[in-house]
Design an enzyme around this catalytic site. Sequence first.
Site, PDB file in Angstrom:
ATOM      1  CB  CYS A  35      -0.916  -0.034   1.279  1.00  0.00           C
ATOM      2  SG  CYS A  35      -0.120   0.054   2.834  1.00  0.00           S
ATOM      3  CG  ASP A  37      -0.362   3.531   3.896  1.00  0.00           C
ATOM      4  OD1 ASP A  37      -0.339   4.238   3.086  1.00  0.00           O
ATOM      5  OD2 ASP A  37      -1.284   2.814   4.315  1.00  0.00           O
ATOM      6  CB  CYS A  60      -5.012   3.587   5.699  1.00  0.00           C
ATOM      7  SG  CYS A  60      -4.635   2.300   6.989  1.00  0.00           S
ATOM      8  CB  CYS A 104      -3.241  -1.106   9.072  1.00  0.00           C
ATOM      9  SG  CYS A 104      -4.066  -1.106   7.558  1.00  0.00           S
TER      10      CYS A 104
END
Length: 145
Positions: A35, A37, A60, A104
Amino acid sequence: MALYSEKVMDHFRNPRNVGIIEDADGVGEAGNPVCGDIMKIYLKIDDDTVKDVRFETFGCGSAIASSSMATELIKGKPVSEALGLTNKAVTEALDGLPAYKLHCSVLAEEAIKAAFKDYYDKNGIEYDESLFPKEVDCAHCVETA
Ligand code: FES
């Protein structure tokens, strides 16, 4: 049922411990090559205790909430205890994350571990290598994507 718990929304909207520590004793970074991140953790350690911890997360909402909760969970804790933080503990403290967002919370665990490793390395403190995950070979992921 709401997708995100009230705790996730609270830590996303009002993240705790955001920022940097200029004279940090340990700094760690973790990124998710999928992603994109990135999470960075700064530790201030005194008397073998986490006196302060700050984070910067470019990611996120779940990553921000996970960073915020993870820093709250290790603040004031002895290093040995803080080092045992898992993404599962972060997720539970947030009253859960959707399954596809669990990764995450892994960023928070990895960034904190990297910061403790940096602290140990900088101070010449010996440690058990198995406490720290092997570095992810992103080049390999890119080649095989
Ligand atoms: Fe990348 Fe959440 S989608 S950390």
